[in-house]
Design an enzyme around this catalytic site. Structure first.
Site, PDB file in Angstrom:
ATOM      1  N   HIS A   4       0.959  -0.968   0.327  1.00  0.00           N
ATOM      2  CA  HIS A   4      -0.188   0.086  -0.122  1.00  0.00           C
ATOM      3  C   HIS A   4       0.561   1.074  -0.208  1.00  0.00           C
ATOM      4  CE1 HIS A   4       0.827  -0.851   4.900  1.00  0.00           C
ATOM      5  NE2 HIS A   4       0.612   0.916   4.468  1.00  0.00           N
TER       6      HIS A   4
ATOM      7  N   GLY B 269       3.772   6.871   8.245  1.00  0.00           N
ATOM      8  CA  GLY B 269       4.893   7.194   7.935  1.00  0.00           C
ATOM      9  C   GLY B 269       5.782   5.843   8.064  1.00  0.00           C
ATOM     10  N   ASN B 270       5.001   4.790   9.280  1.00  0.00           N
ATOM     11  CA  ASN B 270       6.307   3.762   9.841  1.00  0.00           C
ATOM     12  C   ASN B 270       6.069   2.659   8.861  1.00  0.00           C
ATOM     13  OD1 ASN B 270       6.072   4.828  12.893  1.00  0.00           O
ATOM     14  ND2 ASN B 270       7.823   3.885  12.328  1.00  0.00           N
ATOM     15  N   SER B 271       4.879   2.766   7.728  1.00  0.00           N
ATOM     16  CA  SER B 271       4.305   1.384   7.246  1.00  0.00           C
ATOM     17  C   SER B 271       5.604   0.871   6.331  1.00  0.00           C
ATOM     18  CB  SER B 271       3.513   2.111   6.381  1.00  0.00           C
ATOM     19  OG  SER B 271       2.029   1.754   6.685  1.00  0.00           O
TER      20      SER B 271
ATOM     21  N   ASP C 111       0.409  -7.643   1.713  1.00  0.00           N
ATOM     22  CA  ASP C 111       1.018  -6.237   1.585  1.00  0.00           C
ATOM     23  C   ASP C 111       2.494  -6.308   1.304  1.00  0.00           C
ATOM     24  OD1 ASP C 111       0.529  -3.602   1.936  1.00  0.00           O
ATOM     25  OD2 ASP C 111      -0.224  -3.451   4.011  1.00  0.00           O
TER      26      ASP C 111
ATOM     27  N   GLY D  86      -6.970 -27.950  -0.752  1.00  0.00           N
ATOM     28  CA  GLY D  86      -8.438 -28.536  -1.386  1.00  0.00           C
ATOM     29  C   GLY D  86      -9.339 -29.303  -0.436  1.00  0.00           C
TER      30      GLY D  86
END
Length: 483
Positions: free
Chosen positions: A123, A229-231, A155, A287
């Site tokens: 992201h 901002g830490n992402s 992500d 399955g």
């Protein structure tokens, strides 16, 4: 209202959110009497204890943590009648003149190989068209970078720094299964765009699921402060090794309240290895349709612990069927690791890898049974099963597929027939209408859609007004779109 928020935002929005949060929070750690509880003041037993510091760990890990700046162009449509609700219902929001606006975002990343391989969140680098990516190192050097692998479900994105030199500071990846609740960790990133910041905390919980970050299976929870901002930043252990990629926070205001989440390094390593070797990450096909064990189901099956995954159905000639897994079985452990729900089972199988075997401990009619499952790649769809649709119709830019048993298991669908959207190209008509992977196309022009061939044939005829129905989860969405 509490919400799960990605920790990456544009710098401007993040800073405004921080100011607003500070203004309205009004929360202080006071007791009933209005005063904080007095802390016990005990002198440290030695000079060494008084001088304890995380500085050596930070010196090793921080140079490998980078800022990731992303700039992309997003197409929008403007109309002089855009504020007229009647006009909007008749002609849709795409009616008008196409315009472009520039979208900027800021996040963090971690260099995991000296040649400039950077891992971050998907992201963080998501954007229309081909985003321009700039990576800033801790020593203030800056380089362009490009995406070499991106997976929206987990992500995770892997970047390559565009530079001839190949001796970038990097960090080692630790086995996240060695973590225990209570272990000390550091979070390193660029919160609110203020610059590289280090916060400390502990591992608050392991194998957290269902926290709202897309389809990522499990997360490490920490109370180390994580903010917008830490992402994509690093969660490191006391050996200065990477144990997770910070990705989301649980917050009322958008700022840290001590509940942050990181993608375990074992998942991250799969995608880093895939990016370096060029081999695709394959999720093993079990399955079997798994559902979370609820209290009601546990009572029906006479199970004391409400933890595990219930086998709802088993596909014929699948790995689960060959191993003897049965409907009604409750999976409680995979290779000795306890699993809380269906997502945790999939996580364990994914990190084990295709070509190996996994031991599933299940409760069957009140008794524990061990089932050994061969982890096989899902059967590949036929050449006529998948299509990318293009043209003047609502599904322009959508990649659709016939639903088979393997795809139904992967997407968690109850039915293994019909047509499902598996991908949507950013900026396309399908994207602007809000279609998402996992949407089932039910009807088009009041006719049932049974196969990709049916849908492909139906969209070839131009229409002044498109009428369609799409099932998303338990809801059926009916749309009318101007042709």
């Amino acid at each position: 209202m509490l919400s799960i928020r990605p920790s990456a935002r544009t710098a401007a929005v993040a800073l405004a959110g921080a100011i607003a949060a500070a203004a309205v929070a009004g929360i202080a750690p006071w007791g009933k009497g209005g005063r904080a509880e007095a802390q016990r003041r005990i002198p440290p037993p030695s000079r060494e204890a008084a001088q304890f510091s995380f500085a050596p760990i930070v010196k090793q890990a921080a140079p490998a943590v980078v800022n990731v700046y992303v700039r992309s162009r997003v197409q929008t449509f403007q109309s002089p009648f855009a504020d007229d609700p009647i006009f909007g219902r008749l002609f849709g929001e795409r009616f008008g003149l196409p315009t472009e606006r520039q979208q900027s975002s800021l996040g963090s990343g971690v260099i995991v190989a000296p040649e400039g391989i950077v891992v971050t969140n998907a992201h963080v680098v998501r954007g229309g068209g081909t985003p321009e990516i700039r990576v800033a190192l801790a020593d203030k050097r800056e380089f362009d970078a490009h995406v070499i692998l991106q997976d929206e479900k987990t992500d995770v994105a892997v970047l390559k720094i565009d530079a001839s030199e190949g001796n970038f500071p990097s960090i080692g990846i630790e086995d996240s299964d060695t973590l225990e609740v209570g272990d000390m960790v550091l979070a390193i990133g660029n919160p609110f765009g203020v610059g590289q910041t280090v916060t400390s905390g502990i591992v608050s919980a392991l194998a957290r699921t269902e926290i709202g970050r897309g389809d990522a299976p499990v997360f490490i929870q920490t109370d180390a402060a994580i903010n917008p901002g830490n992402s994509g930043g690093a969660l490191v252990d006391m050996q200065a090794k990477l144990v997770g990629i910070n990705t989301a926070i649980y917050s009322k205001s958008g700022g840290s309240v001590g509940i942050g989440f990181a993608i375990p390094s074992n998942i991250v390593k799969l995608y880093v290895d895939s990016a370096i070797t060029g081999r695709k990450v394959e999720r093993p096909w079990l399955g079997a349709k798994l559902e979370h064990l609820t209290r009601d189901i546990a009572e029906q099956l006479q199970i004391d612990r409400v933890a595990g995954a219930v086998v709802m159905r088993v596909t014929d000639r699948s790995p689960a069927a060959e191993a003897g897994l049965q409907p009604g079985d409750v999976v409680v452990k995979v290779d000795g690791f306890e699993v809380g729900d269906a997502r945790a089972v999939i996580y364990r199988l994914t990190t084990k890898g295709v070509g190996k075997t996994a031991d599933l401990e299940v409760i069957r009619k009140g008794k524990p049974v061990v089932v050994r499952v061969a982890l096989k790649a899902p059967p590949q769809p036929g050449k006529d099963d998948v299509r990318t649709l293009l043209g003047s119709h609502p599904f322009d830019g959508a990649r659709v597929s016939n639903v088979g048993p393997a795809l139904a298991d992967e997407l968690g669908l109850d039915d293994s027939s019909g047509v499902v959207i598996v991908a949507v190209r950013p900026g396309s008509t399908a994207a602007s209408l809000g279609f998402k992977p996992g949407d089932i196309v039910v009807e088009l022009q009041r006719k049932a859609v049974a196969s990709v061939a049916d849908l492909e044939k139906a969209v070839k005829d131009r229409q002044r007004l498109w009428q369609l129905s799409v099932r998303r989860g338990d809801r059926v969405l009916t749309l009318q779109v101007q042709g």
